[in-house]
Design a protein around this motif. Structure first.
Motif, short mmCIF file in Angstrom:
data_model
loop_
_atom_site.label_atom_id
_atom_site.label_comp_id
_atom_site.label_asym_id
_atom_site.label_seq_id
_atom_site.Cartn_x
_atom_site.Cartn_y
_atom_site.Cartn_z
N ALA A 144 13.03 6.34 7.64
CA ALA A 144 14.44 5.93 7.53
C ALA A 144 14.65 4.97 6.37
O ALA A 144 15.71 4.97 5.74
CB ALA A 144 14.90 5.28 8.84
N SER A 145 13.65 4.15 6.09
CA SER A 145 13.81 3.13 5.05
C SER A 145 13.82 3.72 3.65
O SER A 145 14.17 3.04 2.69
CB SER A 145 12.67 2.10 5.15
OG SER A 145 11.45 2.63 4.62
N GLY A 146 13.40 5.00 3.52
CA GLY A 146 13.43 5.66 2.22
C GLY A 146 12.35 5.18 1.26
O GLY A 146 12.44 5.42 0.06
N GLN A 147 11.31 4.50 1.80
CA GLN A 147 10.20 4.06 0.94
C GLN A 147 8.88 4.24 1.69
O GLN A 147 8.78 3.85 2.86
CB GLN A 147 10.31 2.56 0.66
CG GLN A 147 11.31 2.16 -0.38
CD GLN A 147 11.21 0.66 -0.58
OE1 GLN A 147 10.22 0.14 -1.09
NE2 GLN A 147 12.23 -0.06 -0.16
N PRO A 148 7.86 4.76 1.01
CA PRO A 148 6.54 4.84 1.63
C PRO A 148 6.06 3.47 2.08
O PRO A 148 6.37 2.45 1.45
CB PRO A 148 5.66 5.38 0.49
CG PRO A 148 6.62 6.13 -0.39
CD PRO A 148 7.89 5.33 -0.34
N ILE A 149 5.30 3.43 3.16
CA ILE A 149 4.85 2.14 3.69
C ILE A 149 3.54 1.69 3.07
O ILE A 149 3.34 0.49 2.84
CB ILE A 149 4.76 2.18 5.25
CG1 ILE A 149 4.52 0.80 5.83
CG2 ILE A 149 3.69 3.16 5.74
CD1 ILE A 149 5.68 -0.14 5.77
N PHE B 111 4.69 9.38 4.45
CA PHE B 111 4.87 8.05 3.86
C PHE B 111 3.72 7.10 4.21
O PHE B 111 3.82 5.88 3.98
CB PHE B 111 6.19 7.43 4.32
CG PHE B 111 7.38 7.77 3.44
CD1 PHE B 111 7.25 8.56 2.30
CD2 PHE B 111 8.65 7.29 3.75
CE1 PHE B 111 8.34 8.85 1.49
CE2 PHE B 111 9.75 7.57 2.94
CZ PHE B 111 9.60 8.36 1.82
N PHE B 112 2.65 7.64 4.79
CA PHE B 112 1.51 6.81 5.21
C PHE B 112 0.30 7.26 4.39
O PHE B 112 -0.34 8.25 4.70
CB PHE B 112 1.28 7.02 6.71
CG PHE B 112 0.24 6.13 7.33
CD1 PHE B 112 0.41 4.75 7.34
CD2 PHE B 112 -0.89 6.68 7.92
CE1 PHE B 112 -0.55 3.94 7.93
CE2 PHE B 112 -1.84 5.87 8.51
CZ PHE B 112 -1.67 4.50 8.52
N TYR B 113 0.03 6.53 3.29
CA TYR B 113 -0.97 6.94 2.30
C TYR B 113 -0.63 8.38 1.82
O TYR B 113 0.50 8.81 1.92
CB TYR B 113 -2.40 6.82 2.84
CG TYR B 113 -2.72 5.41 3.34
CD1 TYR B 113 -3.00 4.38 2.45
CD2 TYR B 113 -2.71 5.12 4.70
CE1 TYR B 113 -3.28 3.09 2.91
CE2 TYR B 113 -2.99 3.82 5.16
CZ TYR B 113 -3.27 2.82 4.26
OH TYR B 113 -3.54 1.54 4.71
N GLY B 114 -1.55 9.10 1.23
CA GLY B 114 -1.30 10.50 0.86
C GLY B 114 -0.57 10.67 -0.45
O GLY B 114 -0.05 9.72 -1.03
#
Lengths: 238, 238
Positions: A144-149, B111-114
């Motif tokens: 939802a935040s539109g950015q990879p974590i 959005f978690f690594y990769g």
């Protein structure tokens, strides 16, 4: 008689189509479905599967005896919950020993915080228990935040906002990427800790639900139960 | 002409039925499918969707120009990958600008690594990009381990085994629950760090795949790419 299986089924973050195909199949075919809820409420787990259950399903709602009325560290809190989990587990065990399969609905992922684990430890020595992993609320929040974590070699810390303020501040300062859960009454403390650590965070409310909303944490004055704070990692990105 | 959408679709940890219902629908209906792979290999993402694609699907395999031949911190590594991502993103952008939807297959969660994230940052300023979160490999790993990963107020740290040994040891000592990814060549270092921190870990190989295997980390002498080390939290459990 063959013993039935208790399935701890991760429902994902809140939208029915973010359930796994395996979870979807188990939920739709279940004769027995159990789920936690606050007394008097439908509960989020049951809401997610609305319209998916068999016409002849037998539902076993498990109403928490306490939520926030007794402080977490009061011994009566643990006693009351422990008796409650024993009762629920005994019921599910009897169903399985009678040959019935049971689906226990679990928001998010069954082994990542949450209440299913308290049934799991009580049931797994006695009857077959299988766990279906789920998409976590935090994964829906960072989508939802539109950015990879997390990128490259980023370290991610997942912390509950219930930690003491000093520890929370230190954890925030020392990590690349951050997820904070259990915000609720701890919002003001969390905002101070993020500021003291010199970081910027966003708050995601109701991720993957119709009310989804993303704001800078510093702009937020109250946080619903379904809210998660994020600090995005800034790691290697060729 | 309406611009198409690029969907970054999380496929989950490796079993097709651990894909979300939304991902399953997108994959089965896609006319254009793109995925990363090591040159000469089918690749894990493409393997997961085997048998699910439309008969008339157009596939766009994206072959990494380097994997381990150039060290990570050599500037040629970043240059080579950067050019590669630019080329891939330009192709997908052209498809979307031509009105086509494209599904980019991403193992685990996008959005978690990769690698999907490197396309995301290049595409999202220009064409619509939507992300479908997925079940992470780590969630499949802790399900396979048969023990919940986090309880109550546990802090979870996710760290890559590529960290320097001293930092790795400190992170392991200071967390309640731990997930370590990117083990491969760093196995011996990780084993020393876990021992130095006075902790016990398990290694989960091929979580949610037919070859799934769980062993004490100290018993393991080599780790495949799809392996994840876990230390389970011991938090509050009424």
């Amino acid at each position: 008689m063959t013993c039935g299986t208790v399935h701890g089924v991760g429902l994902g973050p809140g939208s029915a189509d973010l359930m796994s195909v395996r979870a979807d199949r188990l939920v739709r075919s279940a004769r027995h479905v159990a789920y936690f809820r606050k007394a008097g409420k439908q509960g989020q787990a049951r809401r997610i599967v609305d319209g998916m259950l068999r016409a002849d399903v037998v539902e076993y709602p498990m109403d928490y005896p306490v939520t926030t009325e007794i402080p977490l560290h009061d011994p009566r809190y643990a006693q009351s919950l422990s008796g409650f989990y024993e009762t629920c587990a005994a019921h599910l065990r009897a169903l399985a020993e009678g040959g019935e399969d049971v689906v226990v609905l679990a928001e998010g992922d069954p082994f990542f915080y949450g209440s299913f684990m308290h049934l799991y430890t009580r049931l797994s020595p006695h009857v077959p228990v299988r766990v279906v992993p789920g998409i976590t609320g935090m994964a829906a929040a960072w989508a939802a935040s539109g950015q990879p974590i997390t990128w490259g070699d980023d370290v991610l810390t997942v912390a509950p906002a219930t930690l003491p303020e000093g520890e929370l501040t230190r954890r925030i300062a020392e990590t690349d990427a951050l997820v904070v859960m259990k915000i609720g009454q701890n919002l003001a403390k969390l905002k101070r800790a993020v500021a003291a650590a010199g970081r910027q965070a966003v708050l995601v409310e109701f991720a993957a639900m119709p009310e989804e909303r993303v704001r800078p944490l510093e702009d937020v004055d109250s946080a619903p139960y379904f809210s998660i704070a994020l600090i995005h990692g800034q790691g290697r990105r060729p």
